[in-house]
Scaffold this active site. Structure first.
Site, PDB file in Angstrom:
ATOM      1  N   ASP A   1       5.717 -10.369 -36.139  1.00 24.56           N
ATOM      2  CA  ASP A   1       6.270 -11.663 -36.533  1.00 24.56           C
ATOM      3  C   ASP A   1       5.685 -12.107 -37.873  1.00 24.56           C
ATOM      4  OD1 ASP A   1       7.098 -14.327 -36.653  1.00 24.56           O
ATOM      5  OD2 ASP A   1       6.806 -14.639 -34.508  1.00 24.56           O
TER       6      ASP A   1
ATOM      7  N   HIS B   1       6.444 -15.120 -39.484  1.00 21.22           N
ATOM      8  CA  HIS B   1       6.567 -16.557 -39.760  1.00 21.22           C
ATOM      9  C   HIS B   1       5.206 -17.163 -40.086  1.00 21.22           C
ATOM     10  CE1 HIS B   1      10.417 -15.826 -37.697  1.00 21.22           C
ATOM     11  NE2 HIS B   1      10.862 -16.772 -38.507  1.00 21.22           N
TER      12      HIS B   1
HETATM   13  C1  B12 Z   1      11.559 -20.284 -42.237  1.00 27.15           C
HETATM   14  C2  B12 Z   1      12.065 -19.304 -41.202  1.00 27.15           C
HETATM   15  C3  B12 Z   1      12.059 -17.964 -41.543  1.00 27.15           C
HETATM   16  C4  B12 Z   1      11.489 -17.431 -42.857  1.00 27.15           C
HETATM   17  C5  B12 Z   1       9.980 -17.248 -42.636  1.00 27.15           C
HETATM   18  C6  B12 Z   1       9.186 -17.204 -43.906  1.00 27.15           C
HETATM   19  C7  B12 Z   1       7.765 -16.975 -43.563  1.00 27.15           C
HETATM   20  N1  B12 Z   1       7.287 -15.813 -43.807  1.00 27.15           N
HETATM   21  O1  B12 Z   1       7.143 -17.847 -42.995  1.00 27.15           O
HETATM   22  C8  B12 Z   1      12.255 -16.098 -42.974  1.00 27.15           C
HETATM   23  C9  B12 Z   1      13.583 -16.378 -43.664  1.00 27.15           C
HETATM   24  C10 B12 Z   1      11.562 -15.003 -43.722  1.00 27.15           C
HETATM   25  C11 B12 Z   1      12.510 -15.805 -41.517  1.00 27.15           C
HETATM   26  C12 B12 Z   1      12.691 -14.544 -41.007  1.00 27.15           C
HETATM   27  C13 B12 Z   1      13.036 -14.274 -39.682  1.00 27.15           C
HETATM   28  N2  B12 Z   1      13.296 -15.152 -38.727  1.00 27.15           N
HETATM   29 CO1  B12 Z   1      12.992 -17.031 -38.925  1.00 27.15          CO
HETATM   30  N3  B12 Z   1      12.949 -18.889 -39.007  1.00 27.15           N
HETATM   31  C14 B12 Z   1      12.546 -19.745 -39.922  1.00 27.15           C
HETATM   32  C15 B12 Z   1      12.770 -21.185 -39.454  1.00 27.15           C
HETATM   33  C16 B12 Z   1      14.044 -21.704 -40.114  1.00 27.15           C
HETATM   34  C17 B12 Z   1      11.639 -22.174 -39.731  1.00 27.15           C
HETATM   35  C18 B12 Z   1      10.269 -21.719 -39.285  1.00 27.15           C
HETATM   36  C19 B12 Z   1       9.254 -22.659 -39.876  1.00 27.15           C
HETATM   37  O2  B12 Z   1       8.658 -22.359 -40.886  1.00 27.15           O
HETATM   38  N4  B12 Z   1       9.122 -23.874 -39.304  1.00 27.15           N
HETATM   39  C20 B12 Z   1       8.213 -24.898 -39.751  1.00 27.15           C
HETATM   40  C21 B12 Z   1       6.864 -24.750 -39.047  1.00 27.15           C
HETATM   41  C22 B12 Z   1       5.951 -25.863 -39.503  1.00 27.15           C
HETATM   42  O3  B12 Z   1       7.126 -24.865 -37.655  1.00 27.15           O
HETATM   43  P1  B12 Z   1       6.878 -23.661 -36.606  1.00 27.15           P
HETATM   44  O4  B12 Z   1       6.960 -22.372 -37.326  1.00 27.15           O
HETATM   45  O5  B12 Z   1       7.802 -23.873 -35.475  1.00 27.15           O
HETATM   46  O6  B12 Z   1       5.380 -23.904 -36.114  1.00 27.15           O
HETATM   47  C23 B12 Z   1       5.004 -25.106 -35.439  1.00 27.15           C
HETATM   48  C24 B12 Z   1       5.214 -25.090 -33.931  1.00 27.15           C
HETATM   49  O7  B12 Z   1       6.015 -24.029 -33.447  1.00 27.15           O
HETATM   50  C25 B12 Z   1       3.864 -25.138 -33.309  1.00 27.15           C
HETATM   51  N5  B12 Z   1       3.219 -23.886 -32.926  1.00 27.15           N
HETATM   52  C26 B12 Z   1       3.490 -22.618 -33.298  1.00 27.15           C
HETATM   53  N6  B12 Z   1       2.601 -21.793 -32.765  1.00 27.15           N
HETATM   54  C27 B12 Z   1       1.737 -22.512 -32.063  1.00 27.15           C
HETATM   55  C28 B12 Z   1       0.620 -22.168 -31.321  1.00 27.15           C
HETATM   56  C29 B12 Z   1      -0.113 -23.144 -30.698  1.00 27.15           C
HETATM   57  C30 B12 Z   1      -1.305 -22.753 -29.926  1.00 27.15           C
HETATM   58  C31 B12 Z   1       0.286 -24.519 -30.797  1.00 27.15           C
HETATM   59  C32 B12 Z   1      -0.487 -25.559 -30.140  1.00 27.15           C
HETATM   60  C33 B12 Z   1       1.403 -24.851 -31.530  1.00 27.15           C
HETATM   61  C34 B12 Z   1       2.113 -23.864 -32.150  1.00 27.15           C
HETATM   62  O8  B12 Z   1       3.087 -25.731 -34.313  1.00 27.15           O
HETATM   63  C35 B12 Z   1       3.539 -25.270 -35.603  1.00 27.15           C
HETATM   64  C36 B12 Z   1       3.177 -26.258 -36.666  1.00 27.15           C
HETATM   65  O9  B12 Z   1       3.821 -27.509 -36.425  1.00 27.15           O
HETATM   66  C37 B12 Z   1      12.961 -20.984 -37.919  1.00 27.15           C
HETATM   67  C38 B12 Z   1      13.908 -21.959 -37.211  1.00 27.15           C
HETATM   68  C39 B12 Z   1      13.441 -23.382 -37.200  1.00 27.15           C
HETATM   69  N7  B12 Z   1      12.321 -23.707 -36.606  1.00 27.15           N
HETATM   70  O10 B12 Z   1      14.121 -24.203 -37.717  1.00 27.15           O
HETATM   71  C40 B12 Z   1      13.540 -19.567 -37.845  1.00 27.15           C
HETATM   72  C41 B12 Z   1      13.280 -18.703 -36.593  1.00 27.15           C
HETATM   73  C42 B12 Z   1      11.893 -18.937 -36.076  1.00 27.15           C
HETATM   74  N8  B12 Z   1      13.457 -17.329 -37.107  1.00 27.15           N
HETATM   75  C43 B12 Z   1      14.009 -16.545 -36.252  1.00 27.15           C
HETATM   76  C44 B12 Z   1      14.240 -15.155 -36.478  1.00 27.15           C
HETATM   77  C45 B12 Z   1      14.923 -14.400 -35.359  1.00 27.15           C
HETATM   78  C46 B12 Z   1      13.870 -14.533 -37.652  1.00 27.15           C
HETATM   79  C47 B12 Z   1      14.109 -13.077 -38.018  1.00 27.15           C
HETATM   80  C48 B12 Z   1      13.839 -12.070 -36.916  1.00 27.15           C
HETATM   81  C49 B12 Z   1      15.487 -12.881 -38.633  1.00 27.15           C
HETATM   82  C50 B12 Z   1      16.621 -13.012 -37.717  1.00 27.15           C
HETATM   83  N9  B12 Z   1      16.916 -12.102 -36.827  1.00 27.15           N
HETATM   84  O11 B12 Z   1      17.352 -13.968 -37.866  1.00 27.15           O
HETATM   85  C51 B12 Z   1      13.141 -12.897 -39.196  1.00 27.15           C
HETATM   86  C52 B12 Z   1      11.740 -12.502 -38.726  1.00 27.15           C
HETATM   87  C53 B12 Z   1      11.309 -11.188 -39.114  1.00 27.15           C
HETATM   88  C54 B12 Z   1       9.892 -11.001 -38.646  1.00 27.15           C
HETATM   89  N10 B12 Z   1       9.375  -9.844 -38.847  1.00 27.15           N
HETATM   90  O12 B12 Z   1       9.274 -11.898 -38.123  1.00 27.15           O
HETATM   91  C55 B12 Z   1      14.411 -17.248 -35.009  1.00 27.15           C
HETATM   92  C56 B12 Z   1      13.612 -16.909 -33.766  1.00 27.15           C
HETATM   93  C57 B12 Z   1      14.578 -16.771 -32.608  1.00 27.15           C
HETATM   94  C58 B12 Z   1      14.085 -16.952 -31.237  1.00 27.15           C
HETATM   95  N11 B12 Z   1      12.810 -17.184 -30.992  1.00 27.15           N
HETATM   96  O13 B12 Z   1      14.936 -16.924 -30.371  1.00 27.15           O
HETATM   97  C59 B12 Z   1      14.375 -18.744 -35.443  1.00 27.15           C
HETATM   98  C60 B12 Z   1      14.046 -19.746 -34.335  1.00 27.15           C
HETATM   99  C61 B12 Z   1      15.771 -19.057 -36.032  1.00 27.15           C
HETATM  100  C62 B12 Z   1      16.892 -18.859 -35.051  1.00 27.15           C
HETATM  101  N12 B12 Z   1      17.300 -19.890 -34.310  1.00 27.15           N
HETATM  102  O14 B12 Z   1      17.438 -17.771 -34.948  1.00 27.15           O
HETATM  103  N13 B12 Z   1      12.534 -16.936 -40.772  1.00 27.15           N
END
Ligand code: B12
Ligand code: B12
Lengths: 147, 478, 478, 147
Positions: free
Chosen positions: A14, A16
Site C-alpha cells: 500500500d 497511501h
Molecule cells: C490520494 C489517493 C491515492 C493517491 C495516493 C498518493 C499517495 N502516495 O499517498 C494515489 C492516486 C497514488 C492512489 C493510488 C491508489 N489508490 Co487510492 N486513494 C486516494 C484517496 C482519494 C485519498 C487518500 C488520502 O490521502 N486521504 C487523506 C488522508 C488524510 O486520509 P486517510 O488516508 O484515510 O487516513 C486517515 C484515516 O484513514 C485514519 N487512519 C488511517 N490509518 C489509521 C491507523 C490508525 C491506527 C488510526 C487511529 C487511524 C488511521 O487517519 C488518517 C489521518 O486522518 C482515497 C479515497 C478517499 N479517502 O477519498 C483513495 C483510496 C484509498 N485508493 C484506493 C485504491 C484502490 C488505490 C489504488 C489501488 C488504485 C486503484 N485500484 O484505484 C492505488 C494504490 C496502489 C498501491 N500500491 O497502494 C481505494 C481503496 C479501496 C478500498 N479500500 O476498497 C480508495 C478508498 C479509493 C476508492 N474508493 O477506490 N490513491
C-alpha cells in the site's frame, strides 16, 4: 511525561502516504515517540522495529483494500516473535468496497487487533487517549479487547 | 541513458522479462500486430481521441478493475454505455510485481465470490485473459495502474490488445513506490515506451498517458506539468506517437482552467523545440484526486464540479470518480452514477464560450514561468540526457512532489492554499523558482494567513488536506 | 389602486377574510405581536438574512411540506441541521382556497398514514398548528406557496409566528392560476403586504419574498426582474421593510451571474427613485426550476451546478432542489441530500474572487437596458399608479411570461436558447424592447440556427424545454 | 384523414402548463383535432367539452400529486353523463412522492383509465398511434383495458 514508543506504518503493498504523515504528526504531538516506517511495510518489518525500539504499540494503516490478506496472522506472528503485550491498532479503508463498518471492524478485532478504525474520514480526536489507556492496561496485563 | 534503446540489448532484456512469469510465454509480437490491425476503429483509443479533439468534446472514462476475467467483463459491459473510453485498473500486487500474491487474491476471490483484489491482475490472466476483454467490448480500453516496473505487464497488455496505456517512469514511481530508484523506473519505462514504439512502427497505434495527478494531494501545477512534459519527451524519444498529458483538479477554478490551457501549449513548445512534430497530443483532467467526503450527496457535488471544470478547461478526456470514493472500490452502480453526473455536468456547460477573465491569463503566465524555471534546470542538469536530468532534478529537489512516499523524492516542498483556494508553495524546498515567483507565493499565503488571523503553518496544510472531505475547498479554522 | 390601503376599508375586509374559514377566528393581532416579539433572534428571518449579507455567505433553504402537523415537524426537524432557513410549503388545494378539499386530504392522509397532500394545509391547521411548528424548530421558517388570494393564509401564518412569506400579486397569479384577474390578485396581495406592514409597525419583522422564477421555464431575466421590481415596490408601499428578490437559474453561467448582479442594483435604483430608503434588500437564487432528469445522479449534477452558480453570483440565499425532483415530492433523505450536495458545491467555490469577464459585464448591460425598457412602459401605463400600470402592462403584453397558464398573460413571447445557452427572445410578442435589443436577440438566435443547420422554430423551443431533463443545456438536434 | 376529436387538460387545482402546451402541439401535429382546456380543469368541465365536441377521447394530465383525489370516480361520472365509449388517458406525476411506477399505473387502470403514463420524462413517441388504435377499438365496441 514518560516516553512511550510506538511504531507506525502502512502495511503490505500500500502506497497511501498522506494519512501516514498526518498520523505521525498527531501521535508525536500527543507525546508519543513515533517510529514511522512509512508505506509498504511488511508484518516482519513492523515487528522488527517494535522489538528494536521497545515499542508498546504498533499502529497499522491499510487504505488500499487488501487488509484482509495483508493482516492475516499478524497477532500470531507477534506472539511467535515474543511480542506478548504489544497493543495492535488498525485503521483505514479496510476491505475492498463499501461495506458495513461494524462488521468490518469485528472481522479485524477477531483477528487480534485491539482497536479498529474503519471508514476513511477518521477524524483524529481521542485516539491518542485511547492508546495511552490501552498501553497502561496492557502493562497491567489487562490487554483491552473490544467487541 | 536518454536515447532510443538499443535494439539488441532490448531483445535480450525482453527474454528475461517474458520469463519472469509463465504467462510471458503467451506473447507473440507478430500475432499481436495482426490482432491490433484487425481491431475495428471504434476500439482504437487514439482514433477516438482524435475525434474528440476535432469535435472539441470531453470523453468520459471511469476507473474499474476486479479480480476475475468474467466478472471484469461484466463490470465493463455495464459501464460501457455511459463511458467513452474504458479502463482496466490493475490490482496493487501486480503493480508491485507480486504475481504470486495476486494469484492468491484470484483464488480467494473465486472462493469468496467477490473480488478481494483492488484491481484486475492482468499478468496472471495473461494474453488470453486480456484478449477476451478487448473482444467483449465495443470501446477502447486502457490499462490504468501505478507500476514502477511495468515491463511484463506492458508486454502482456499490448499483446492482449489494449490500445492505451497509462504511466511513466516518474509518475508511476514517486507516488506509488517507496524504495525504487528513479534511474531504474525511468529505464523500465523506456522499455515500455520502446515496446509501444515498436507497435507504432508496425502500424498499431497505442496511446500513452503519463499519470498527471501524482500524489493527488495539493500538487502545484508547475510540479505535475514539469513531470508530464519530461515523461512526454521520454516517450516520444522511444517512438511513441499518441500522448495524453494529465492534470489533477486542484480545486480553484481559475488555477485549474489556466493549468489545463497551458499544459498543452507548454508541452507542444518543448516537444517542437526538441524536434518532434509527428505526434498526437491530447489532455486528460482528473476529477478531484484527494480525500473525498463520505456522504454520497457531497461526493456527487465534488464529482459534478470536476465535470464542470473538465469542460470549462477544454480537456480531451476526464477521469471520473464515484460517490463511493471515500469508502472503497465502488459498486458498478456507483461507478455508473459518477459517469451520469459527470456527463450531465459537462453537457450543461459545454455550450459556454471559453471564459475570458484576466485572472485566468495571469495564472497562465505564472504557471508558464514556473515550468520554464523548472524545465530549464532539468535540462541543464541532464546536459543532453533528459532522463539523467530528471534523476538529478529529483535528487536535488528541483522537482519535489508533495506527500509522495518515494525516498528518492526530496519531500521538502509544502503546498498550501491561498485565500482564493489556489494551491501555492508554503515551503518551496529547493525548487529553482525565480525570486519574483517566490515572492508571489509568499504574498498570496501571507494574505490568507492575515484573513484567517493565524500564521501559515503545517496545521494550515493539514486543514487544507482535510477540507474537501469536510465540505469546503479551503481549510479555514472554525 | 396603488396606495397604502385605507385603514378602515382594510379593517372591514379583514372581518370577511377571517370569517371565510373557522380557523380565522384564532387570529388575535395583539397576541401575535407579543409572540413575534418573544421570538429568539435565531428564529427571525430578516436577522439571519442580515448576517448573511454582512458575511457574504449563501444561506440554504429547502422546500418541504406534508399534510399533518406532527409529520411536518418531524420533516423540518430532520432537515434543520443542513438548512439555514426552513420552509413550509403549502398544498395546492389551500393555494386555491379549497379548504374543504384540503380537509379531505388531511383526513385521507391520516387514514393512509402517508401524505396525500403535496404540502402543508396551514389554514386548516390554524394558528395553533403553525405555532407548534415555529416552537419546535430553531431556525426561521418561511411560508412558500403559490396562492393568488392569500389573505386568510397570511393572517393565519403571521399570527402563527412565521417570519418570512413568499409570493406576490403577479408572481403568484401568472404561473399559478388560470382565471384570476390580475387586478384582483394584486389587490389581494396589497392586503398581504399591508398586514405585513402592520406587523412591521409593531416591531415584528416579516421578510417578504416575491416569487422570482415564475413559470420556471426559459423565462428571460428581463421579464422576471421587471416583475420582481414591481412587486418589491408594491410591497414597500404597504410598509414592508425586508425584501428578498428572486431569480430562477436559466442555465448559462454568464447570463445567470449577470442577472443576479443587476437584480439588486436595478431594484435599489427603482426603490430609491421612488423614495424608499428604509428597507433591507437581499436576493434569492432558485436552482434550476424546469424539468429535471429522472436519474438521481444526473439530478445531483443539476443541483450541484445550481449551488455553484448561486455562490458565484453572490446570492443571499438559494432554494434547493432534490434528486427526486422529476419523480415526486422528495423523501426527507432525498431532501437532505439536495442540501448536502448544494452546501458542498457552494463551499467549494465560496473562496473564489468574483469572476471578472467582459462577457458578464456586457450581459449586465443588456439586462439593464431591457428592464429599463419594460419598466419605463409599465410606469407610463400606470400614470402614477404602479399597480394599474402592471395590470395594463400584462393586458398589452408589455410583460409577457412564457408558458404561464393565466389567461391574463398574453402568452405571445417565445424564448429560446442562443448558441451559448443563454435564454433569448425568439418571438418578442409585444414587449417594448428597443430595436437594437431586438436585433441582438435575433442575431444570437440566427447564429445558433446556423450552427444547428436548421431554422429557429417552436420545435427548437420544445427541444430546449426538454434539454436539461435529457442531460444537456441546449436542445440540439441529434 | 378523417377528423378525430379529443379533449385535453390538466385536472384539479393543478397549474402545470408546460407539458400541456407540448401535448396540444403533439396531438395536433399527429392529426387529432384537439380541444385544449388548459390547466385546472374539473371532471365536469372535461365531460362537458367532450360532449360538446363529440370527442372520442379525454386526455388528462396530473402533475402535482393529487391525481388520486382528483381522478376518483372519473369513469363513473363519464358513464353517468352518457359518455359510454370515450377513451380515457392519464399522464404525469400521478402520486405524491417517488413510487413504484407499475403499481401507480395499475391503481389508475383499476379506476377505469384505458392507459396511464406515469413518471415525468414521458417522451412522446407512440402515444398518438396508441390513441388512434384505442379509439378504433372503442368504435368497434372493444374498449381497450390494459393490465
Ligand atoms: C490520494 C489517493 C491515492 C493517491 C495516493 C498518493 C499517495 N502516495 O499517498 C494515489 C492516486 C497514488 C492512489 C493510488 C491508489 N489508490 Co487510492 N486513494 C486516494 C484517496 C482519494 C485519498 C487518500 C488520502 O490521502 N486521504 C487523506 C488522508 C488524510 O486520509 P486517510 O488516508 O484515510 O487516513 C486517515 C484515516 O484513514 C485514519 N487512519 C488511517 N490509518 C489509521 C491507523 C490508525 C491506527 C488510526 C487511529 C487511524 C488511521 O487517519 C488518517 C489521518 O486522518 C482515497 C479515497 C478517499 N479517502 O477519498 C483513495 C483510496 C484509498 N485508493 C484506493 C485504491 C484502490 C488505490 C489504488 C489501488 C488504485 C486503484 N485500484 O484505484 C492505488 C494504490 C496502489 C498501491 N500500491 O497502494 C481505494 C481503496 C479501496 C478500498 N479500500 O476498497 C480508495 C478508498 C479509493 C476508492 N474508493 O477506490 N490513491
Ligand atoms: C416547472 C414546475 C413548476 C412550475 C410550473 C409552472 C407552470 N405553470 O407550468 C411552478 C414553479 C409554478 C410549479 C409549481 C408547483 N409544483 Co411543480 N414542478 C415543475 C417541474 C420542475 C417541471 C414541470 C415541467 O414543466 N416539466 C416539463 C414538461 C414538458 O413535462 P411534464 O410536465 O412532465 O409533461 C410531460 C409528461 O408528464 C407527459 N404527460 C403529462 N400528462 C400527460 C397526459 C398524457 C395522456 C400523456 C400521454 C402524457 C402526459 O407528457 C408531457 C410532455 O412531454 C416538475 C418536476 C420535474 N418534472 O422536473 C415539478 C413538479 C411537477 N411540481 C410539483 C409540485 C408539488 C408543485 C407545487 C404543488 C409546489 C410544491 N408543493 O412544491 C406547485 C403546484 C401548484 C399547483 N396549483 O399546481 C411536484 C409534484 C409532486 C408529485 N407529483 O409528487 C413536482 C414533480 C416536483 C417535485 N418533485 O416535488 N411547478
Amino acid at each position: 511525561m514518560e516516553q512511550i514508543n510506538v511504531v507506525l506504518g502502512v502495511i503490505g503493498s500500500d502506497c497511501h502516504a498522506v494519512g501516514n504523515k498526518i498520523l505521525e504528526r498527531y501521535f508525536s504531538a500527543e507525546g508519543f515517540s513515533v517510529t514511522n516506517l512509512g508505506v509498504m511495510v511488511s508484518q516482519d518489518e513492523f515487528i522488527d522495529a517494535a522489538i528494536e525500539t521497545g515499542a508498546e504499540a504498533i499502529l497499522v494503516s491499510s487504505l488500499y483494500g487488501h487488509a484482509e490478506i495483508d493482516c492475516e496472522g499478524f497477532r500470531d506472528r507477534c506472539l511467535e516473535r515474543g511480542l506478548d503485550h504489544v497493543v495492535l491498532y488498525l485503521g483505514g479503508n479496510l476491505v475492498v468496497g463499501k461495506t458495513d463498518q461494524t462488521a468490518v471492524e469485528q472481522k479485524f478485532l477477531d483477528m487480534g487487533f485491539d482497536r479498529v478504525f474503519s471508514g476513511s474520514h477518521n477524524e483524529l480526536t481521542d485516539q491518542a487517549q485511547l492508546l495511552r489507556d490501552d498501553i497502561m492496561a496492557s502493562r497491567n496485563g489487562k490487554r483491552h479487547r473490544a467487541g | 541513458m536518454n536515447t532510443g534503446l538499443d535494439t539488441q540489448k532490448f531483445t535480450e532484456e525482453r527474454k528475461t522479462v517474458l520469463q519472469s512469469w509463465p504467462t510471458g510465454s503467451e506473447v507473440d509480437l507478430e500475432e499481436a500486430f495482426a490482432f491490433h490491425q484487425s481491431l475495428p476503429k471504434k476500439k482504437v483509443c487514439s482514433i477516438r481521441l482524435q475525434e474528440a479533439l476535432d469535435q472539441q468534446v470531453v470523453l468520459l472514462q471511469p476507473r474499474a478493475g476486479v479480480a476475475l476475467v468474467d466478472e471484469h467483463i461484466r463490470l465493463l459491459s455495464f459501464l460501457q454505455e455511459e463511458s467513452d473510453l474504458l479502463p482496466t485498473t490493475i490490482d496493487a500486487y501486480t503493480r508491485q510485481n507480486k504475481y504470486a500474491d495476486a494469484q492468491k487474491g484470484i483464488e480467494r476471490s473465486e472462493q469468496a465470490q467477490r473480488s478481494l483484489l483492488n484491481g484486475f491482475p492482468a499478468v496472471n490472466h495473461g494474453v488470453h485473459g486480456c484478449r477476451s476483454i478487448i473482444e467483449a467490448l465495443d470501446k477502447p480500453v486502457e490499462i490504468r495502474h501505478g507500476t514502477p516496473d511495468a515491463r511484463l505487464l506492458t508486454e502482456i497488455a499490448l499483446a492482449g490488445g489494449f490500445t492505451s496505456y497509462e504511466g511513466g517512469g516518474i509518475s508511476y514511481n514517486i507516488p506509488y513506490a517507496k524504495n525504487v530508484p528513479l534511474e531504474k523506473s525511468i529505464r523500465d519505462w523506456q522499455y515500455v515506451d520502446h515496446l509501444v514504439g515498436i507497435y507504432e512502427a508496425h502500424g498499431c497505434s497505442i496511446n500513452r498517458e503519463p499519470f498527471g495527478p501524482l500524489s493527488g494531494t495539493l500538487v502545484p501545477p508547475c510540479v505535475s506539468h514539469t513531470v508530464a512534459i519530461i515523461e512526454g519527451l521520454l516517450a516520444l524519444e522511444q517512438g511513441v506517437k499518441s500522448l495524453t498529458l494529465g492534470y489533477g483538479q486542484a480545486g480553484n477554478l481559475v488555477q485549474d482552467i489556466a493549468a489545463m490551457r497551458v499544459l498543452k501549449k507548454l508541452a507542444d513548445g518543448y516537444f517542437r523545440q526538441m524536434g518532434y512534430t509527428d505526434y498526437q497530443l491530447s489532455t486528460v483532467f482528473h476529477q478531484w484526486m484527494g480525500g473525498f467526503p463520505e456522504s454520497e450527496a457531497q461526493a456527487f457535488a465534488v464529482i459534478s464540479w470536476g465535470g464542470v471544470v473538465a469542460s470549462l478547461s477544454g480537456a480531451t478526456k476526464v477521469i471520473v470518480k464515484t460517490p463511493h470514493e471515500a469508502l472503497g472500490i465502488p459498486t458498478k452502480e456507483a461507478n455508473r452514477d459518477g459517469l451520469l453526473a459527470t456527463r450531465q455536468s459537462i453537457q450543461m456547460v459545454a455550450d459556454l464560450s471559453p471564459l475570458d477573465t484576466l485572472r485566468i491569463s495571469e495564472e497562465e503566465e505564472l504557471i508558464t514561468s514556473e515550468v520554464t524555471c523548472l524545465m530549464r534546470s532539468v535540462i541543464e542538469l541532464g546536459a543532453g540526457d533528459l532522463a539523467a536530468g530528471a534523476v538529478r532534478a529529483f535528487e536535488a529537489g528541483v522537482i519535489d512532489v508533495p506527500f509522495a512516499p518515494a525516498v528518492c523524492n526530496a519531500g521538502k516542498v509544502l503546498p498550501v492554499r491561498d485565500n482564493d483556494g489556489a494551491v501555492r508553495l508554503f515551503d518551496t524546498g529547493s525548487m529553482p523558482l525565480s525570486s519574483d515567483i517566490l515572492a508571489y507565493h509568499r504574498d498570496k499565503i501571507a494574505h490568507r494567513a492575515k484573513q484567517e488571523k493565524r500564521e501559515a503553518s503545517f496545521q494550515m496544510v493539514i486543514d487544507d488536506i482535510y477540507a474537501i472531505s469536510k465540505g469546503r475547498l479551503v481549510g479555514r479554522p472554525t
